[in-house]
Motif scaffolding. Structure first.
Motif, PDB file in Angstrom:
ATOM      1  N   ALA A   5     -55.261 -95.962 -18.534  1.00  0.00           N
ATOM      2  CA  ALA A   5     -54.432 -96.926 -19.323  1.00  0.00           C
ATOM      3  C   ALA A   5     -53.400 -96.086 -19.950  1.00  0.00           C
ATOM      4  O   ALA A   5     -53.866 -94.970 -20.713  1.00  0.00           O
ATOM      5  CB  ALA A   5     -55.090 -97.788 -20.008  1.00  0.00           C
ATOM      6  N   GLU A   6     -51.993 -95.878 -19.555  1.00  0.00           N
ATOM      7  CA  GLU A   6     -51.143 -95.111 -20.124  1.00  0.00           C
ATOM      8  C   GLU A   6     -50.510 -95.749 -21.456  1.00  0.00           C
ATOM      9  O   GLU A   6     -49.609 -96.861 -21.293  1.00  0.00           O
ATOM     10  CB  GLU A   6     -50.045 -94.756 -19.297  1.00  0.00           C
ATOM     11  CG  GLU A   6     -48.946 -94.000 -19.853  1.00  0.00           C
ATOM     12  CD  GLU A   6     -49.570 -92.121 -20.001  1.00  0.00           C
ATOM     13  OE1 GLU A   6     -49.098 -91.508 -20.799  1.00  0.00           O
ATOM     14  OE2 GLU A   6     -50.561 -92.092 -19.345  1.00  0.00           O
ATOM     15  N   TYR A   7     -50.804 -95.643 -22.684  1.00  0.00           N
ATOM     16  CA  TYR A   7     -50.520 -96.284 -23.711  1.00  0.00           C
ATOM     17  C   TYR A   7     -49.203 -95.799 -23.978  1.00  0.00           C
ATOM     18  O   TYR A   7     -48.912 -94.330 -24.326  1.00  0.00           O
ATOM     19  CB  TYR A   7     -51.383 -96.073 -24.904  1.00  0.00           C
ATOM     20  CG  TYR A   7     -52.517 -96.842 -25.217  1.00  0.00           C
ATOM     21  CD1 TYR A   7     -52.935 -97.587 -26.173  1.00  0.00           C
ATOM     22  CD2 TYR A   7     -53.371 -97.089 -23.722  1.00  0.00           C
ATOM     23  CE1 TYR A   7     -54.068 -98.535 -26.202  1.00  0.00           C
ATOM     24  CE2 TYR A   7     -54.457 -97.831 -23.891  1.00  0.00           C
ATOM     25  CZ  TYR A   7     -54.797 -98.678 -24.987  1.00  0.00           C
ATOM     26  OH  TYR A   7     -55.814 -99.493 -24.946  1.00  0.00           O
ATOM     27  N   ILE A   8     -48.148 -96.515 -24.281  1.00  0.00           N
ATOM     28  CA  ILE A   8     -46.809 -96.117 -24.559  1.00  0.00           C
ATOM     29  C   ILE A   8     -46.281 -96.939 -25.899  1.00  0.00           C
ATOM     30  O   ILE A   8     -46.615 -97.998 -26.130  1.00  0.00           O
ATOM     31  CB  ILE A   8     -45.709 -96.703 -23.534  1.00  0.00           C
ATOM     32  CG1 ILE A   8     -46.191 -95.980 -22.174  1.00  0.00           C
ATOM     33  CG2 ILE A   8     -44.386 -96.397 -23.719  1.00  0.00           C
ATOM     34  CD1 ILE A   8     -45.539 -97.008 -20.813  1.00  0.00           C
ATOM     35  N   TRP A   9     -45.445 -96.064 -26.584  1.00  0.00           N
ATOM     36  CA  TRP A   9     -44.898 -96.687 -28.141  1.00  0.00           C
ATOM     37  C   TRP A   9     -43.771 -96.100 -28.346  1.00  0.00           C
ATOM     38  O   TRP A   9     -43.234 -95.085 -27.636  1.00  0.00           O
ATOM     39  CB  TRP A   9     -46.015 -96.346 -28.918  1.00  0.00           C
ATOM     40  CG  TRP A   9     -46.360 -95.028 -29.657  1.00  0.00           C
ATOM     41  CD1 TRP A   9     -45.810 -94.579 -30.863  1.00  0.00           C
ATOM     42  CD2 TRP A   9     -47.126 -93.946 -29.025  1.00  0.00           C
ATOM     43  NE1 TRP A   9     -46.215 -93.261 -30.807  1.00  0.00           N
ATOM     44  CE2 TRP A   9     -47.088 -93.142 -29.950  1.00  0.00           C
ATOM     45  CE3 TRP A   9     -48.008 -94.016 -27.997  1.00  0.00           C
ATOM     46  CZ2 TRP A   9     -47.612 -91.783 -29.721  1.00  0.00           C
ATOM     47  CZ3 TRP A   9     -48.671 -93.029 -27.695  1.00  0.00           C
ATOM     48  CH2 TRP A   9     -48.516 -91.771 -28.642  1.00  0.00           C
ATOM     49  N   ILE A  10     -42.940 -96.726 -29.203  1.00  0.00           N
ATOM     50  CA  ILE A  10     -41.632 -96.222 -29.610  1.00  0.00           C
ATOM     51  C   ILE A  10     -41.813 -95.464 -30.983  1.00  0.00           C
ATOM     52  O   ILE A  10     -42.582 -96.248 -32.160  1.00  0.00           O
ATOM     53  CB  ILE A  10     -40.677 -97.422 -29.842  1.00  0.00           C
ATOM     54  CG1 ILE A  10     -40.486 -97.953 -28.628  1.00  0.00           C
ATOM     55  CG2 ILE A  10     -39.317 -96.866 -30.449  1.00  0.00           C
ATOM     56  CD1 ILE A  10     -41.129 -99.368 -28.280  1.00  0.00           C
ATOM     57  N   ASP A  11     -41.530 -94.256 -31.061  1.00  0.00           N
ATOM     58  CA  ASP A  11     -41.665 -93.531 -32.219  1.00  0.00           C
ATOM     59  C   ASP A  11     -40.939 -93.666 -33.528  1.00  0.00           C
ATOM     60  O   ASP A  11     -39.961 -94.763 -33.426  1.00  0.00           O
ATOM     61  CB  ASP A  11     -41.819 -91.962 -32.026  1.00  0.00           C
ATOM     62  CG  ASP A  11     -40.286 -91.351 -31.810  1.00  0.00           C
ATOM     63  OD1 ASP A  11     -39.479 -92.150 -31.729  1.00  0.00           O
ATOM     64  OD2 ASP A  11     -40.301 -90.106 -31.362  1.00  0.00           O
ATOM     65  N   GLY A  12     -40.900 -92.704 -34.590  1.00  0.00           N
ATOM     66  CA  GLY A  12     -39.899 -92.990 -35.564  1.00  0.00           C
ATOM     67  C   GLY A  12     -38.679 -92.117 -35.880  1.00  0.00           C
ATOM     68  O   GLY A  12     -38.227 -91.883 -36.870  1.00  0.00           O
ATOM     69  N   THR A  13     -38.413 -91.430 -34.655  1.00  0.00           N
ATOM     70  CA  THR A  13     -37.237 -90.527 -34.671  1.00  0.00           C
ATOM     71  C   THR A  13     -35.946 -91.334 -34.979  1.00  0.00           C
ATOM     72  O   THR A  13     -35.613 -92.416 -34.464  1.00  0.00           O
ATOM     73  CB  THR A  13     -36.907 -89.756 -33.266  1.00  0.00           C
ATOM     74  OG1 THR A  13     -38.309 -89.237 -32.922  1.00  0.00           O
ATOM     75  CG2 THR A  13     -36.068 -88.846 -33.387  1.00  0.00           C
ATOM     76  N   GLU A  14     -35.216 -90.469 -35.830  1.00  0.00           N
ATOM     77  CA  GLU A  14     -34.002 -91.156 -36.116  1.00  0.00           C
ATOM     78  C   GLU A  14     -32.718 -90.387 -35.919  1.00  0.00           C
ATOM     79  O   GLU A  14     -32.892 -89.176 -35.942  1.00  0.00           O
ATOM     80  CB  GLU A  14     -33.773 -91.540 -37.808  1.00  0.00           C
ATOM     81  CG  GLU A  14     -34.889 -92.697 -38.193  1.00  0.00           C
ATOM     82  CD  GLU A  14     -34.969 -92.673 -39.719  1.00  0.00           C
ATOM     83  OE1 GLU A  14     -34.179 -92.245 -40.412  1.00  0.00           O
ATOM     84  OE2 GLU A  14     -35.407 -93.924 -40.173  1.00  0.00           O
ATOM     85  N   PRO A  15     -31.483 -90.701 -35.695  1.00  0.00           N
ATOM     86  CA  PRO A  15     -31.333 -92.103 -35.601  1.00  0.00           C
ATOM     87  C   PRO A  15     -31.659 -93.004 -34.310  1.00  0.00           C
ATOM     88  O   PRO A  15     -31.335 -94.323 -34.414  1.00  0.00           O
ATOM     89  CB  PRO A  15     -29.726 -92.047 -35.697  1.00  0.00           C
ATOM     90  CG  PRO A  15     -29.394 -90.968 -34.950  1.00  0.00           C
ATOM     91  CD  PRO A  15     -30.420 -89.867 -35.439  1.00  0.00           C
ATOM     92  N   THR A  16     -32.161 -92.326 -33.389  1.00  0.00           N
ATOM     93  CA  THR A  16     -32.668 -92.817 -32.054  1.00  0.00           C
ATOM     94  C   THR A  16     -33.952 -92.579 -31.930  1.00  0.00           C
ATOM     95  O   THR A  16     -34.383 -91.565 -31.643  1.00  0.00           O
ATOM     96  CB  THR A  16     -31.768 -92.617 -30.711  1.00  0.00           C
ATOM     97  OG1 THR A  16     -30.314 -92.604 -31.290  1.00  0.00           O
ATOM     98  CG2 THR A  16     -31.983 -93.216 -29.526  1.00  0.00           C
ATOM     99  N   ALA A  17     -34.840 -93.655 -31.799  1.00  0.00           N
ATOM    100  CA  ALA A  17     -36.306 -93.517 -31.538  1.00  0.00           C
ATOM    101  C   ALA A  17     -36.599 -93.023 -29.944  1.00  0.00           C
ATOM    102  O   ALA A  17     -35.665 -93.190 -29.238  1.00  0.00           O
ATOM    103  CB  ALA A  17     -36.973 -94.782 -31.667  1.00  0.00           C
ATOM    104  N   LYS A  18     -37.580 -92.515 -30.138  1.00  0.00           N
ATOM    105  CA  LYS A  18     -38.023 -91.733 -28.682  1.00  0.00           C
ATOM    106  C   LYS A  18     -39.313 -92.529 -28.169  1.00  0.00           C
ATOM    107  O   LYS A  18     -39.994 -93.172 -28.917  1.00  0.00           O
ATOM    108  CB  LYS A  18     -38.399 -90.318 -28.675  1.00  0.00           C
ATOM    109  CG  LYS A  18     -37.111 -89.527 -29.036  1.00  0.00           C
ATOM    110  CD  LYS A  18     -37.644 -87.961 -28.826  1.00  0.00           C
ATOM    111  CE  LYS A  18     -36.512 -87.067 -29.147  1.00  0.00           C
ATOM    112  NZ  LYS A  18     -36.907 -85.690 -29.057  1.00  0.00           N
ATOM    113  N   LEU A  19     -39.228 -92.681 -26.728  1.00  0.00           N
ATOM    114  CA  LEU A  19     -40.701 -92.976 -26.186  1.00  0.00           C
ATOM    115  C   LEU A  19     -41.913 -92.053 -26.322  1.00  0.00           C
ATOM    116  O   LEU A  19     -41.454 -90.910 -25.873  1.00  0.00           O
ATOM    117  CB  LEU A  19     -40.657 -93.709 -24.891  1.00  0.00           C
ATOM    118  CG  LEU A  19     -39.687 -94.898 -24.633  1.00  0.00           C
ATOM    119  CD1 LEU A  19     -39.061 -95.153 -23.334  1.00  0.00           C
ATOM    120  CD2 LEU A  19     -40.751 -95.955 -24.991  1.00  0.00           C
TER     121      LEU A  19
END
Length: 339
Positions: A5-19
């Motif tokens: 299971a590949e768990y994917i999330w959106i991080d807290g990088t600013e100003p543009t978040a990364k996967l």
């Protein structure tokens, strides 16, 4: 037996978040559990209290690994199970529920650009290709660059069961687009994030990177957007609702409220040139790609349909853009007495 299971999330990088993503091995038939990660490495925590929680919210077959393996999109939670401040999906959920009776649906056109090292794919080393004109929906190796990656990405998205509705080459060499939808606010945003992950992962196999930079090449070149098509049940039945939605998007402070949340670097793309309206002006019009919001000619002819908000950047957070448009337009339709 087990599966990946590949768990994917959106991080807290600013100003543009990364996967971000990582792999969990689960026993065959096991449910997807919550999981954790080091938030201090993703701009979502400090080192002295770094644990963050991954809550699965959407899963689909993993078209890269195949078999019983899955991709798992997650919301990021704090350890007390409240939404993390970077979790924009949590802000969309109550808005989607509030206006569920209006049956809002979206189709998002995701533009992106392939890069080979520091230059767009198709740009000659140390120079520029021929001017824009022949690349859009073009054919031939002198005008099209990266098609094999695009086709493989499309196949991956379809194998994953994502609602991809089309692809096309865009105006600049190495620039492409895929479309997700029509789907509800949460569904279209979930699927767009997974499709973005698949884009990056597919491009890896060709030693090429894909970027959502809204102005990947300065000067006389088109930027990259995420044109957002939107309708409600009322809009799909009555042209008055089309106009009311456009008027709601242009009311008071709404234009700037939206634009400042439509992706970093939006002022570089929305200049009034290259099929854009100026970032600090609002307009709408039939068949007008130089307007902030376009009403397709067929919609005017039929007297019903949808609108296209042309302002969102390629790097926009789809949870944010669907929340803002749903809230603004659905509220406007209520005030106009059209629902």
């Amino acid at each position: 037996m087990s599966y990946k299971a590949e768990y994917i999330w959106i991080d807290g990088t600013e100003p543009t978040a990364k996967l971000r993503s990582k792999t969990k091995i689960l026993a065959d038939g096991a449910e997807l559990p919550i999981w954790g990660f080091d938030g201090s490495s993703t701009n979502q925590a400090e080192g002295h209290a770094s644990d963050r929680v991954l809550q699965p919210v959407f899963s689909c077959p993993d078209p890269i690994r195949g078999g019983n393996n899955v991709l798992v999109l997650c919301e990021v939670l704090n350890i007390d199970m409240t939404p993390h401040e970077s979790n924009t999906r949590a802000l969309l959920r109550p808005v989607a529920e509030k206006f569920a009776a209006q049956e809002a649906i979206f189709g998002i056109e995701q533009e992106y650009t392939f890069f080979d090292g520091q230059r767009p794919l198709g740009f000659p080393v140390g120079g520029f290709p021929a001017a824009q004109g022949g690349y859009y929906c073009g054919v031939g190796s002198d005008e099209i660059f990266g098609r094999e990656i695009v086709e493989k990405h499309l196949d991956h998205c379809l194998a994953a069961g994502l609602d991809i509705s089309g692809i096309n080459a865009e105006v600049m060499p190495g620039q492409w687009e895929f479309q997700v939808g029509p789907l509800g606010p949460l569904e279209v945003a979930d699927q767009l994030w997974v499709a973005r992950w698949l884009l990056y992962r597919t491009a890896e196999e060709f030693s090429v990177s894909a970027t959502l930079n809204p102005k990947p090449v300065k000067g006389d070149w088109n930027g990259a957007g995420a044109h957002t098509n939107f309708s409600t049940k009322a809009m799909r039945e009555d042209y008055r609702a089309i106009i009311a939605a456009c008027e709601a998007l242009g009311e008071g402070s709404k234009p700037l409220d939206h634009v400042k949340n439509y992706g970093a670097g939006i002022d570089e793309r929305l200049t009034g040139l290259h099929e854009t309206a100026p970032w600090n002006e609002f307009s709408y019009g039939v068949s007008d790609r130089g307007a902030s919001v376009r009403i397709p000619w067929q919609v005017e002819k039929d007297g019903k349909g949808y609108i296209e908000d042309r302002r969102p950047n390629a790097n926009v957070d789809p949870y944010v853009v669907t929340r803002l448009i749903t809230d603004t337009c659905c509220t406007g339709l209520e005030k106009a007495g059209l629902v």
